[in-house]
Design an enzyme around this catalytic site. Structure first.
Site, PDB file in Angstrom:
ATOM      1  N   PRO A  31       7.906  -0.858 -14.309  1.00 23.71           N
ATOM      2  CA  PRO A  31       6.864  -2.299 -14.248  1.00 23.71           C
ATOM      3  C   PRO A  31       5.835  -1.619 -13.426  1.00 23.71           C
ATOM      4  O   PRO A  31       5.810  -1.367 -12.728  1.00 23.71           O
ATOM      5  CB  PRO A  31       7.558  -3.078 -13.214  1.00 23.71           C
ATOM      6  CG  PRO A  31       8.755  -3.136 -13.288  1.00 23.71           C
ATOM      7  CD  PRO A  31       9.008  -1.584 -13.677  1.00 23.71           C
ATOM      8  N   ASN A  32       4.640  -1.710 -14.844  1.00 22.71           N
ATOM      9  CA  ASN A  32       3.080  -1.670 -14.288  1.00 22.71           C
ATOM     10  C   ASN A  32       2.865  -0.684 -13.982  1.00 22.71           C
ATOM     11  O   ASN A  32       1.841   0.054 -13.432  1.00 22.71           O
ATOM     12  CB  ASN A  32       2.939  -2.644 -12.833  1.00 22.71           C
ATOM     13  CG  ASN A  32       2.917  -4.111 -12.708  1.00 22.71           C
ATOM     14  OD1 ASN A  32       3.440  -4.601 -12.981  1.00 22.71           O
ATOM     15  ND2 ASN A  32       4.274  -4.159 -11.299  1.00 22.71           N
ATOM     16  N   HIS A  36       7.808   8.890  -7.052  1.00 22.16           N
ATOM     17  CA  HIS A  36       7.284   7.773  -6.991  1.00 22.16           C
ATOM     18  C   HIS A  36       5.925   8.763  -6.571  1.00 22.16           C
ATOM     19  O   HIS A  36       5.945   9.535  -5.751  1.00 22.16           O
ATOM     20  CB  HIS A  36       7.851   7.093  -5.094  1.00 22.16           C
ATOM     21  CG  HIS A  36       8.718   6.504  -6.027  1.00 22.16           C
ATOM     22  ND1 HIS A  36       8.555   5.500  -6.219  1.00 22.16           N
ATOM     23  CD2 HIS A  36       9.919   7.401  -5.616  1.00 22.16           C
ATOM     24  CE1 HIS A  36      10.003   5.549  -6.090  1.00 22.16           C
ATOM     25  NE2 HIS A  36      10.517   5.787  -5.349  1.00 22.16           N
ATOM     26  N   LEU A  37       4.734   8.030  -7.403  1.00 21.21           N
ATOM     27  CA  LEU A  37       3.404   8.722  -6.762  1.00 21.21           C
ATOM     28  C   LEU A  37       3.003   8.481  -5.761  1.00 21.21           C
ATOM     29  O   LEU A  37       2.105   9.711  -4.889  1.00 21.21           O
ATOM     30  CB  LEU A  37       2.312   8.042  -7.854  1.00 21.21           C
ATOM     31  CG  LEU A  37       2.341   8.026  -9.164  1.00 21.21           C
ATOM     32  CD1 LEU A  37       2.152   6.851 -10.148  1.00 21.21           C
ATOM     33  CD2 LEU A  37       1.721   9.615  -9.877  1.00 21.21           C
ATOM     34  N   TYR A  87      -2.498   4.950  -5.798  1.00 22.27           N
ATOM     35  CA  TYR A  87      -2.184   5.305  -7.183  1.00 22.27           C
ATOM     36  C   TYR A  87      -2.878   7.009  -7.673  1.00 22.27           C
ATOM     37  O   TYR A  87      -2.301   7.398  -9.388  1.00 22.27           O
ATOM     38  CB  TYR A  87      -1.554   4.351  -7.486  1.00 22.27           C
ATOM     39  CG  TYR A  87      -0.536   4.218  -7.621  1.00 22.27           C
ATOM     40  CD1 TYR A  87       1.029   4.099  -7.013  1.00 22.27           C
ATOM     41  CD2 TYR A  87      -0.471   2.952  -7.332  1.00 22.27           C
ATOM     42  CE1 TYR A  87       1.627   3.592  -6.383  1.00 22.27           C
ATOM     43  CE2 TYR A  87       0.437   1.473  -6.605  1.00 22.27           C
ATOM     44  CZ  TYR A  87       1.499   1.969  -6.499  1.00 22.27           C
ATOM     45  OH  TYR A  87       2.354   0.934  -5.649  1.00 22.27           O
ATOM     46  N   HIS A  97      13.365  -1.036  -5.880  1.00 20.98           N
ATOM     47  CA  HIS A  97      13.233  -1.157  -4.446  1.00 20.98           C
ATOM     48  C   HIS A  97      14.607  -2.253  -4.424  1.00 20.98           C
ATOM     49  O   HIS A  97      14.802  -2.900  -3.849  1.00 20.98           O
ATOM     50  CB  HIS A  97      12.131  -1.831  -3.524  1.00 20.98           C
ATOM     51  CG  HIS A  97      11.539  -0.860  -3.372  1.00 20.98           C
ATOM     52  ND1 HIS A  97      11.859   0.839  -2.187  1.00 20.98           N
ATOM     53  CD2 HIS A  97      10.225  -0.911  -4.088  1.00 20.98           C
ATOM     54  CE1 HIS A  97      10.313   1.000  -2.971  1.00 20.98           C
ATOM     55  NE2 HIS A  97       9.274   0.481  -4.389  1.00 20.98           N
ATOM     56  N   ASN A 125      10.761   6.835 -12.313  1.00 21.58           N
ATOM     57  CA  ASN A 125       9.872   6.265 -11.030  1.00 21.58           C
ATOM     58  C   ASN A 125       9.719   4.568 -12.084  1.00 21.58           C
ATOM     59  O   ASN A 125       9.318   4.069 -12.717  1.00 21.58           O
ATOM     60  CB  ASN A 125       8.334   6.488 -12.099  1.00 21.58           C
ATOM     61  CG  ASN A 125       7.557   6.167 -10.848  1.00 21.58           C
ATOM     62  OD1 ASN A 125       8.222   5.002  -9.800  1.00 21.58           O
ATOM     63  ND2 ASN A 125       6.565   6.026 -10.270  1.00 21.58           N
ATOM     64  N   ALA A 176       8.673  -1.207  -8.798  1.00 22.54           N
ATOM     65  CA  ALA A 176       9.160  -1.876  -7.517  1.00 22.54           C
ATOM     66  C   ALA A 176      10.666  -2.206  -7.753  1.00 22.54           C
ATOM     67  O   ALA A 176      11.424  -2.470  -6.537  1.00 22.54           O
ATOM     68  CB  ALA A 176       8.158  -3.254  -7.443  1.00 22.54           C
ATOM     69  N   ARG A 227      -5.053   0.408 -11.716  1.00 20.23           N
ATOM     70  CA  ARG A 227      -3.928  -0.503 -11.101  1.00 20.23           C
ATOM     71  C   ARG A 227      -4.607   0.827  -9.170  1.00 20.23           C
ATOM     72  O   ARG A 227      -3.803   1.477  -9.194  1.00 20.23           O
ATOM     73  CB  ARG A 227      -2.518  -0.617 -10.938  1.00 20.23           C
ATOM     74  CG  ARG A 227      -2.045  -1.394 -10.288  1.00 20.23           C
ATOM     75  CD  ARG A 227      -0.268  -0.649 -10.450  1.00 20.23           C
ATOM     76  NE  ARG A 227       0.650  -1.404  -9.512  1.00 20.23           N
ATOM     77  CZ  ARG A 227       1.598  -0.792  -9.164  1.00 20.23           C
ATOM     78  NH1 ARG A 227       2.277   0.607  -9.370  1.00 20.23           N
ATOM     79  NH2 ARG A 227       2.676  -1.504  -8.319  1.00 20.23           N
ATOM     80  N   ARG A 236       9.053  -1.270   0.915  1.00 22.56           N
ATOM     81  CA  ARG A 236       9.912  -0.439  -0.152  1.00 22.56           C
ATOM     82  C   ARG A 236      10.102   0.516   0.841  1.00 22.56           C
ATOM     83  O   ARG A 236      10.077   1.891  -0.215  1.00 22.56           O
ATOM     84  CB  ARG A 236       8.027   0.715  -0.407  1.00 22.56           C
ATOM     85  CG  ARG A 236       7.093  -0.294  -0.897  1.00 22.56           C
ATOM     86  CD  ARG A 236       5.883  -0.077  -1.520  1.00 22.56           C
ATOM     87  NE  ARG A 236       4.961  -1.238  -1.485  1.00 22.56           N
ATOM     88  CZ  ARG A 236       4.382  -1.747  -2.746  1.00 22.56           C
ATOM     89  NH1 ARG A 236       4.847  -1.321  -3.320  1.00 22.56           N
ATOM     90  NH2 ARG A 236       3.517  -2.826  -2.576  1.00 22.56           N
ATOM     91  N   GLU A 267      14.803  11.230  -8.884  1.00 16.69           N
ATOM     92  CA  GLU A 267      13.564  10.090  -7.794  1.00 16.69           C
ATOM     93  C   GLU A 267      12.470  10.600  -8.325  1.00 16.69           C
ATOM     94  O   GLU A 267      12.220  11.023  -7.598  1.00 16.69           O
ATOM     95  CB  GLU A 267      14.331   9.066  -6.697  1.00 16.69           C
ATOM     96  CG  GLU A 267      13.377   8.061  -6.754  1.00 16.69           C
ATOM     97  CD  GLU A 267      14.013   7.521  -5.130  1.00 16.69           C
ATOM     98  OE1 GLU A 267      14.724   8.124  -4.128  1.00 16.69           O
ATOM     99  OE2 GLU A 267      13.240   6.047  -4.955  1.00 16.69           O
ATOM    100  N   ARG A 280       4.116   3.650   3.668  1.00 19.52           N
ATOM    101  CA  ARG A 280       4.263   1.953   3.015  1.00 19.52           C
ATOM    102  C   ARG A 280       4.753   1.030   3.773  1.00 19.52           C
ATOM    103  O   ARG A 280       5.200   0.963   4.869  1.00 19.52           O
ATOM    104  CB  ARG A 280       4.134   1.708   1.853  1.00 19.52           C
ATOM    105  CG  ARG A 280       2.867   3.389   1.109  1.00 19.52           C
ATOM    106  CD  ARG A 280       2.857   3.084  -0.348  1.00 19.52           C
ATOM    107  NE  ARG A 280       2.419   1.949  -1.003  1.00 19.52           N
ATOM    108  CZ  ARG A 280       1.605   1.655  -1.783  1.00 19.52           C
ATOM    109  NH1 ARG A 280       3.325   2.347  -3.212  1.00 19.52           N
ATOM    110  NH2 ARG A 280       1.435   0.543  -2.723  1.00 19.52           N
TER     111      ARG A 280
HETATM  112  C1  DQA Z   1       5.551   3.771  -7.160  1.00 19.83           C
HETATM  113  C2  DQA Z   1       6.461   3.178  -5.536  1.00 19.83           C
HETATM  114  C3  DQA Z   1       6.789   1.371  -5.550  1.00 19.83           C
HETATM  115  O1  DQA Z   1       6.832   0.859  -4.081  1.00 19.83           O
HETATM  116  C4  DQA Z   1       5.482   0.416  -6.349  1.00 19.83           C
HETATM  117  O2  DQA Z   1       5.892  -0.714  -6.390  1.00 19.83           O
HETATM  118  C5  DQA Z   1       5.352   1.182  -8.091  1.00 19.83           C
HETATM  119  C6  DQA Z   1       4.440   2.728  -7.883  1.00 19.83           C
HETATM  120  C7  DQA Z   1       5.094   4.986  -6.884  1.00 19.83           C
HETATM  121  O3  DQA Z   1       5.266   5.600  -8.049  1.00 19.83           O
HETATM  122  O4  DQA Z   1       4.678   5.251  -6.028  1.00 19.83           O
HETATM  123  O5  DQA Z   1       4.957   0.230  -9.288  1.00 19.83           O
HETATM  124  O6  DQA Z   1       6.603   4.168  -8.214  1.00 19.83           O
END
Ligand code: DQA
Length: 154
Positions: free
Chosen positions: A12-13, A102-103, A25, A82, A76, A79, A20, A113, A100, A109
Site C-alpha cells: 500500500p501507498n 524497505h526504502l 522515501y 508491521h 516491500n 505498512a 509521498r 514500525r 524483505e 523510525r
Molecule cells: C516502507 C516502510 C513502512 O514502514 C512504510 O509503512 C511504508 C514504506 C519503506 O519502504 O521504507 O509504506 O516499507
C-alpha cells in the site's frame, strides 16, 4: 530452460512514491524502482514480474500465484509489513527465496514500525538504502539461488 521468475511485490501507498513524503522515501517513482529492479534482474538472468496492491488480499493472491512458479519474491509490503499476518502466512507457504525490502530504515523510525511480520518468513531484509535497495535485493536473490543450485547441495 526458461529463466527463473522473480516476483517484486509492492504494498500500500508505494504507488505514491515520488509524491509521498519525499524526505523519507525519496523522489523516485515506483515505476523507476521497478525499472532498476528489472535491469538488475536481466543482468542476473532472471525475469522480473511486478505487482502492486493497496490491499492485503491482493498481496496474498499474488504470493499464491507465485507458488510453484516463481523462484523468488522481493517484498516491500509498506505498512502491512508491521501487522499483516495473512501475508506472513502466505509467504510461509512459498518455498522459494524471500527478501524483505524497505526504502527507509523502519527500525530507526516510530516504534510501531519496529515489528515486521515479514522478517520471520524472509531469508533476509534490506532496509535504509533508498532506491539502491532494489538492486541489492535482486542481487541477493541471484546469489542465494546460485548457492542453492550448487552441485552436491542436498
Ligand atoms: C516502507 C516502510 C513502512 O514502514 C512504510 O509503512 C511504508 C514504506 C519503506 O519502504 O521504507 O509504506 O516499507
Amino acid at each position: 530452460m526458461s529463466a527463473p521468475v522473480l516476483l517484486l511485490l509492492s504494498g500500500p501507498n508505494l504507488d505514491l512514491l515520488g509524491q509521498r513524503e519525499p524526505e523519507v522515501y525519496g523522489r523516485e517513482t515506483l515505476a523507476e524502482h521497478v525499472a532498476t529492479a528489472e535491469a538488475a534482474a536481466k543482468r542476473q538472468g532472471l525475469v522480473l514480474e511486478h505487482t502492486q496492491s493497496n490491499h492485503e488480499g491482493g498481496l496474498v493472491d499474488a504470493v499464491h500465484h507465485a507458488r510453484g512458479r516463481a523462484a523468488a519474491i522481493v517484498v516491500n509490503a509498506g505498512a502491512l509489513t508491521h501487522y499483516a499476518w495473512s501475508l506472513h502466512d502466505a509467504l510461509a507457504s512459498f518455498d522459494g527465496v524471500v527478501v524483505e525490502l524497505h526504502l527507509s530504515q523502519p527500525n530507526a523510525r516510530e516504534p510501531w514500525r519496529h515489528t515486521s511480520v515479514v522478517a520471520p518468513v524472509a531469508d533476509g531484509s534490506i532496509a535504509g538504502f533508498g532506491g539502491l535497495g532494489y538492486e541489492l535485493a535482486v542481487d541477493a536473490v541471484a546469489r542465494i539461488l546460485a548457492a542453492r543450485s550448487e552441485p552436491g547441495r542436498p
